[in-house]
Design a protein around this motif. Sequence first.
Motif, PDB file in Angstrom:
ATOM      1  N   ALA A  25       5.321 -43.678  40.363  1.00 47.54           N
ATOM      2  CA  ALA A  25       4.288 -43.623  41.407  1.00 47.54           C
ATOM      3  C   ALA A  25       3.347 -42.803  40.816  1.00 47.54           C
ATOM      4  CB  ALA A  25       4.666 -42.919  42.711  1.00 47.54           C
ATOM      5  N   PRO A  26       2.111 -42.858  41.552  1.00 44.97           N
ATOM      6  CA  PRO A  26       0.899 -41.929  41.008  1.00 44.97           C
ATOM      7  C   PRO A  26       0.969 -40.554  41.212  1.00 44.97           C
ATOM      8  CG  PRO A  26       0.026 -43.981  41.759  1.00 44.97           C
ATOM      9  CD  PRO A  26       1.385 -43.879  42.146  1.00 44.97           C
ATOM     10  N   PHE A  27       0.745 -39.603  40.274  1.00 48.87           N
ATOM     11  CA  PHE A  27       0.749 -37.969  40.841  1.00 48.87           C
ATOM     12  C   PHE A  27      -0.450 -37.630  40.039  1.00 48.87           C
ATOM     13  CE2 PHE A  27       2.855 -38.582  36.697  1.00 48.87           C
ATOM     14  CZ  PHE A  27       2.416 -37.264  36.044  1.00 48.87           C
ATOM     15  N   SER A  28      -0.783 -36.153  40.513  1.00 48.01           N
ATOM     16  CA  SER A  28      -2.016 -35.767  39.836  1.00 48.01           C
ATOM     17  C   SER A  28      -1.929 -35.171  38.702  1.00 48.01           C
ATOM     18  CB  SER A  28      -2.360 -34.369  40.762  1.00 48.01           C
ATOM     19  OG  SER A  28      -3.177 -35.110  42.193  1.00 48.01           O
ATOM     20  N   ALA A  29      -2.450 -35.634  37.514  1.00 49.41           N
ATOM     21  CA  ALA A  29      -2.550 -35.313  36.331  1.00 49.41           C
ATOM     22  C   ALA A  29      -3.388 -34.163  36.034  1.00 49.41           C
ATOM     23  CB  ALA A  29      -2.616 -36.196  35.334  1.00 49.41           C
ATOM     24  N   ALA A  30      -4.569 -33.849  36.831  1.00 46.02           N
ATOM     25  CA  ALA A  30      -5.491 -32.750  36.728  1.00 46.02           C
ATOM     26  C   ALA A  30      -5.837 -32.502  38.116  1.00 46.02           C
ATOM     27  CB  ALA A  30      -6.624 -33.153  35.851  1.00 46.02           C
ATOM     28  N   VAL A  31      -6.270 -31.469  38.454  1.00 44.99           N
ATOM     29  CA  VAL A  31      -6.845 -30.880  39.922  1.00 44.99           C
ATOM     30  C   VAL A  31      -8.090 -30.096  39.718  1.00 44.99           C
ATOM     31  CG1 VAL A  31      -4.769 -31.280  41.122  1.00 44.99           C
ATOM     32  CG2 VAL A  31      -5.495 -29.248  40.088  1.00 44.99           C
ATOM     33  N   GLN A  32      -9.003 -30.133  40.598  1.00 46.41           N
ATOM     34  CA  GLN A  32     -10.256 -29.120  40.695  1.00 46.41           C
ATOM     35  C   GLN A  32     -10.402 -28.709  42.096  1.00 46.41           C
ATOM     36  OE1 GLN A  32     -13.698 -30.205  38.892  1.00 46.41           O
ATOM     37  NE2 GLN A  32     -14.865 -28.085  39.596  1.00 46.41           N
ATOM     38  N   HIS A  33     -10.729 -27.379  42.242  1.00 49.73           N
ATOM     39  CA  HIS A  33     -11.309 -26.803  43.389  1.00 49.73           C
ATOM     40  C   HIS A  33     -12.181 -25.827  43.353  1.00 49.73           C
ATOM     41  CE1 HIS A  33     -11.883 -25.790  47.714  1.00 49.73           C
ATOM     42  NE2 HIS A  33     -11.174 -24.487  47.446  1.00 49.73           N
ATOM     43  N   ARG A  34     -13.466 -25.906  43.357  1.00 52.03           N
ATOM     44  CA  ARG A  34     -14.514 -25.057  43.133  1.00 52.03           C
ATOM     45  C   ARG A  34     -14.381 -24.691  41.521  1.00 52.03           C
ATOM     46  NH1 ARG A  34     -12.247 -21.750  47.299  1.00 52.03           N
ATOM     47  NH2 ARG A  34     -12.189 -19.928  45.676  1.00 52.03           N
ATOM     48  N   ASN A  35     -14.168 -23.456  40.968  1.00 57.28           N
ATOM     49  CA  ASN A  35     -13.966 -22.942  39.752  1.00 57.28           C
ATOM     50  C   ASN A  35     -12.780 -23.348  39.238  1.00 57.28           C
ATOM     51  OD1 ASN A  35     -13.631 -20.670  41.646  1.00 57.28           O
ATOM     52  ND2 ASN A  35     -13.115 -19.581  39.756  1.00 57.28           N
ATOM     53  N   PHE A  36     -11.786 -23.677  39.957  1.00 58.94           N
ATOM     54  CA  PHE A  36     -10.427 -23.729  39.751  1.00 58.94           C
ATOM     55  C   PHE A  36      -9.895 -25.128  39.250  1.00 58.94           C
ATOM     56  CE2 PHE A  36     -10.343 -19.838  42.507  1.00 58.94           C
ATOM     57  CZ  PHE A  36      -9.632 -19.195  41.570  1.00 58.94           C
ATOM     58  N   HIS A  37      -9.584 -25.377  37.873  1.00 62.61           N
ATOM     59  CA  HIS A  37      -9.178 -26.570  37.410  1.00 62.61           C
ATOM     60  C   HIS A  37      -7.611 -26.319  37.035  1.00 62.61           C
ATOM     61  CE1 HIS A  37     -13.355 -27.864  36.353  1.00 62.61           C
ATOM     62  NE2 HIS A  37     -13.595 -26.508  36.458  1.00 62.61           N
ATOM     63  N   GLY A  38      -6.914 -27.567  37.102  1.00 59.57           N
ATOM     64  CA  GLY A  38      -5.551 -27.556  36.722  1.00 59.57           C
ATOM     65  C   GLY A  38      -5.074 -28.792  35.962  1.00 59.57           C
ATOM     66  N   VAL A  39      -4.283 -28.989  35.058  1.00 56.21           N
ATOM     67  CA  VAL A  39      -3.864 -30.117  34.293  1.00 56.21           C
ATOM     68  C   VAL A  39      -2.312 -29.735  34.296  1.00 56.21           C
ATOM     69  CG1 VAL A  39      -5.745 -30.435  32.875  1.00 56.21           C
ATOM     70  CG2 VAL A  39      -4.189 -28.980  31.859  1.00 56.21           C
ATOM     71  N   MET A  83       9.157 -36.579  30.535  1.00 58.33           N
ATOM     72  CA  MET A  83       8.892 -35.896  29.348  1.00 58.33           C
ATOM     73  C   MET A  83       8.337 -36.998  28.409  1.00 58.33           C
ATOM     74  SD  MET A  83      11.335 -33.435  27.135  1.00 58.33           S
ATOM     75  CE  MET A  83      12.720 -33.797  28.018  1.00 58.33           C
ATOM     76  N   GLY A  84       7.028 -36.751  27.781  1.00 60.03           N
ATOM     77  CA  GLY A  84       6.757 -37.322  26.669  1.00 60.03           C
ATOM     78  C   GLY A  84       5.218 -37.697  27.014  1.00 60.03           C
ATOM     79  N   TRP A  85       4.769 -38.882  26.223  1.00 60.39           N
ATOM     80  CA  TRP A  85       3.450 -39.066  26.362  1.00 60.39           C
ATOM     81  C   TRP A  85       2.798 -40.084  27.470  1.00 60.39           C
ATOM     82  CZ3 TRP A  85      -0.037 -36.755  23.022  1.00 60.39           C
ATOM     83  CH2 TRP A  85       0.245 -36.012  21.992  1.00 60.39           C
ATOM     84  N   ASN A  86       1.967 -39.952  28.129  1.00 60.65           N
ATOM     85  CA  ASN A  86       1.598 -40.790  29.063  1.00 60.65           C
ATOM     86  C   ASN A  86      -0.031 -40.814  29.062  1.00 60.65           C
ATOM     87  OD1 ASN A  86       1.772 -42.419  31.393  1.00 60.65           O
ATOM     88  ND2 ASN A  86       3.253 -40.987  32.287  1.00 60.65           N
ATOM     89  N   ASN A  87      -0.354 -41.979  29.705  1.00 62.51           N
ATOM     90  CA  ASN A  87      -1.969 -42.008  29.792  1.00 62.51           C
ATOM     91  C   ASN A  87      -2.558 -41.310  30.921  1.00 62.51           C
ATOM     92  OD1 ASN A  87      -1.093 -44.278  31.279  1.00 62.51           O
ATOM     93  ND2 ASN A  87      -3.215 -45.043  31.392  1.00 62.51           N
ATOM     94  N   LEU A  88      -3.840 -40.985  30.965  1.00 64.33           N
ATOM     95  CA  LEU A  88      -4.539 -40.629  32.217  1.00 64.33           C
ATOM     96  C   LEU A  88      -5.543 -41.519  32.697  1.00 64.33           C
ATOM     97  CD1 LEU A  88      -5.827 -37.267  30.588  1.00 64.33           C
ATOM     98  CD2 LEU A  88      -3.851 -37.726  32.264  1.00 64.33           C
ATOM     99  N   GLN A  89      -5.507 -41.725  34.118  1.00 64.77           N
ATOM    100  CA  GLN A  89      -6.264 -42.744  34.797  1.00 64.77           C
ATOM    101  C   GLN A  89      -7.229 -42.042  35.775  1.00 64.77           C
ATOM    102  OE1 GLN A  89      -2.737 -44.234  36.676  1.00 64.77           O
ATOM    103  NE2 GLN A  89      -1.915 -44.858  34.618  1.00 64.77           N
TER     104      GLN A  89
END
Length: 195
Positions: free
Chosen positions: A160-174, A116-122
């Motif tokens: 450890a690293p995890f997916s902060a955002a994903v994409q498959h075709r037209n489907f995006h997720g954050v 919980m809280g602020w974290n950067n994106l890589q």
Amino acid sequence: MEIAVVDYKGGNVQSVLFALERLGARPTLTADPEVLRRADKVLFPGEGEAASAMQALREAGLDQVLPTLTQPFLGICLGMQLLGQHSDENDTPMLGLLPYQVRRFVPDADHKVPHMGWNNLQALRGPLFEGLTEADHVYFVHSYYAPVGDYTTAQSSHPAPFSAAVQHRNFHGVQFHTEKSGAVGTRILANFLAL
């Protein structure tokens, strides 16, 4: 432009609606399959628990509708997780649009759960992150995560690293909450609306 926000009786929907309105959009909160199909963009905000959310989607028939959509689609937080195959949270089968299995963070002395809280994106890539850098921070609240894979368009770590955002075709997720992430979240929503 017609913007549909998926109504599955989940939490945090009003914050997403207000964030879209601040960008000049006039979103419609709906569970109507026809409204979702004809919308120019679809957002799927999420807050809560995977099994309950999937049950609500099944009861509304949206578990069959959402995977067939072809317009730009953005899942937020739980809405991103539900794009995967399965969640460890209450052993929940999900929408199956992306190949990941959602796992629970394991706490340690320096990393509590929930994250919980602020974290950067890589490792940013893709149109959602146009104009942003790895110095930018977003706001997370989650106990479960999607591992990093070919579908990952941004990463964060806890530890450890995890997916902060994903994409498959037209489907995006954050995984983070765009609507709670200040100017960075506003930029990501604006980039989505511009797709």
